[in-house]
Design an enzyme around this catalytic site. Sequence first.
Site, PDB file in Angstrom:
ATOM      1  N   CYS A  75      42.885  44.133  40.307  1.00  0.00           N
ATOM      2  CA  CYS A  75      43.138  43.128  39.259  1.00  0.00           C
ATOM      3  C   CYS A  75      44.327  43.620  38.455  1.00  0.00           C
ATOM      4  O   CYS A  75      44.228  44.647  37.772  1.00  0.00           O
ATOM      5  CB  CYS A  75      41.903  42.954  38.367  1.00  0.00           C
ATOM      6  SG  CYS A  75      42.172  41.804  36.990  1.00  0.00           S
ATOM      7  N   HIS A 169      45.605  36.947  49.166  1.00  0.00           N
ATOM      8  CA  HIS A 169      46.295  35.849  48.496  1.00  0.00           C
ATOM      9  C   HIS A 169      46.896  34.877  49.510  1.00  0.00           C
ATOM     10  O   HIS A 169      47.444  35.313  50.527  1.00  0.00           O
ATOM     11  CB  HIS A 169      47.414  36.388  47.601  1.00  0.00           C
ATOM     12  CG  HIS A 169      46.913  37.110  46.388  1.00  0.00           C
ATOM     13  ND1 HIS A 169      46.655  36.480  45.192  1.00  0.00           N
ATOM     14  CD2 HIS A 169      46.561  38.408  46.219  1.00  0.00           C
ATOM     15  CE1 HIS A 169      46.175  37.368  44.329  1.00  0.00           C
ATOM     16  NE2 HIS A 169      46.110  38.540  44.922  1.00  0.00           N
ATOM     17  N   GLU A 218      41.687  31.478  41.369  1.00  0.00           N
ATOM     18  CA  GLU A 218      41.270  32.816  41.779  1.00  0.00           C
ATOM     19  C   GLU A 218      39.943  32.825  42.553  1.00  0.00           C
ATOM     20  O   GLU A 218      39.008  32.088  42.191  1.00  0.00           O
ATOM     21  CB  GLU A 218      41.106  33.736  40.554  1.00  0.00           C
ATOM     22  CG  GLU A 218      42.407  34.194  39.952  1.00  0.00           C
ATOM     23  CD  GLU A 218      42.218  35.400  39.046  1.00  0.00           C
ATOM     24  OE1 GLU A 218      41.281  36.186  39.291  1.00  0.00           O
ATOM     25  OE2 GLU A 218      43.002  35.551  38.087  1.00  0.00           O
ATOM     26  N   CYS A 227      47.325  35.407  36.808  1.00  0.00           N
ATOM     27  CA  CYS A 227      46.744  36.303  37.814  1.00  0.00           C
ATOM     28  C   CYS A 227      47.822  37.325  38.188  1.00  0.00           C
ATOM     29  O   CYS A 227      48.865  36.936  38.733  1.00  0.00           O
ATOM     30  CB  CYS A 227      46.306  35.509  39.043  1.00  0.00           C
ATOM     31  SG  CYS A 227      45.642  36.532  40.383  1.00  0.00           S
ATOM     32  N   GLY A 230      48.211  37.852  41.840  1.00  0.00           N
ATOM     33  CA  GLY A 230      48.736  36.580  42.343  1.00  0.00           C
ATOM     34  C   GLY A 230      50.219  36.432  42.077  1.00  0.00           C
ATOM     35  O   GLY A 230      50.971  35.918  42.927  1.00  0.00           O
TER      36      GLY A 230
HETATM   37  N1  API Z   1      40.093  37.124  41.565  1.00  0.00           N
HETATM   38  C1  API Z   1      40.714  38.310  42.155  1.00  0.00           C
HETATM   39  C2  API Z   1      40.459  39.547  41.259  1.00  0.00           C
HETATM   40  C3  API Z   1      41.191  39.446  39.917  1.00  0.00           C
HETATM   41  C4  API Z   1      42.670  39.285  40.102  1.00  0.00           C
HETATM   42  C5  API Z   1      43.452  38.795  38.894  1.00  0.00           C
HETATM   43  N2  API Z   1      42.693  38.531  37.703  1.00  0.00           N
HETATM   44  C6  API Z   1      44.639  39.703  38.622  1.00  0.00           C
HETATM   45  O1  API Z   1      45.101  39.787  37.475  1.00  0.00           O
HETATM   46  O2  API Z   1      45.154  40.304  39.614  1.00  0.00           O
HETATM   47  C7  API Z   1      40.114  38.558  43.548  1.00  0.00           C
HETATM   48  O3  API Z   1      38.988  38.103  43.790  1.00  0.00           O
HETATM   49  O4  API Z   1      40.785  39.213  44.347  1.00  0.00           O
END
Ligand code: API
Length: 291
Positions: A75, A169, A218, A227, A230
């Site tokens: 994250c 992603h 997400e 994100c 992301g």
């Molecule tokens: N939902 C993402 C985890 C959090 C990523 C996001 N909040 C960031 O800032 O990178 C996943 O399941 O891979």
Amino acid sequence: MHIRFTKMQGAGNDFVVLDETLARLGLTTAQYRWLADRHFGVGADQILTVRPSPGPGLDFEYVIHNADGGEVEHCGNGARCFVRFVHDKRLTARNPVRVKVKKGELSLHLNPDGRVTVDMGPPVFTSGQVPFDASGLAAQPMGGFERWPVELPDVGEVLLSVVSMGNPHAVLLVGDVDTAPVLQWGPLLESHPRFPARVNVGFMQVVNRGEVRLRVFERGAGETLACGTGACAAVVAGIRLGLLDGQVDVATHGGVLTIEWQDTPSLDATVLMTGPATSVFEGEIDVPALP
Ligand SMILES: N[C@H](CCC[C@H](N)C(=O)O)C(=O)O
């Protein structure tokens, strides 16, 4: 169970941060989900946990759970809040701070202006390692990269690129993020059978070779205001597609993230992400016993 927590946000991606450096709380998936619930719990996109160093050369372990309670590999916005937290709590004076995450190791650097730069590690483009099942699909080349035609029910074929930043992603190019079908296509792609670990879905509008606008649906959290992984995935895909230069400002609904990456032949260049990290409030709460 009575716990203390810190509520934080990085570009509007919000977190409950738990300090397990002295003792483990032993929370269950259902309790992580309860903590993240915006009606019955505290409310957050992810729960971040600080644990002691797992070994030499590392200062902490950084553990991430999505709002749905599932543990994930990485994250990015949370990494910036992590280093702000450990400094604010005087858990370390080191800068940069090196942490172990499920996907590898990160270096987190508090800048004098209060923003944080994270070395996010190298991207992975091999579809099987994202993981993405490309069997039976004919890649459509663009620049030095490919876009894959994925069939969505009641929608038809959508073109997407796939990248792993440790977490999976999918990146789609759109003309205007404000009108992009984020809430319609996001859930369909998040749990699409071609993504066996599910996927985070980024909708990227290229403004120019140094600026994009991005919305992300997400995995395990739904659309967030920003994100971090992301933003990294979208920029490296855009660079490989020949649309972007090596430093890009990513405008999200929650704020601007700056992403830097050099597309070297060895493909081992790490991605640098810089952005804000803010502590919002401290709290205490009784977490119900949930199996
Ligand atoms: N939902 C993402 C985890 C959090 C990523 C996001 N909040 C960031 O800032 O990178 C996943 O399941 O891979």
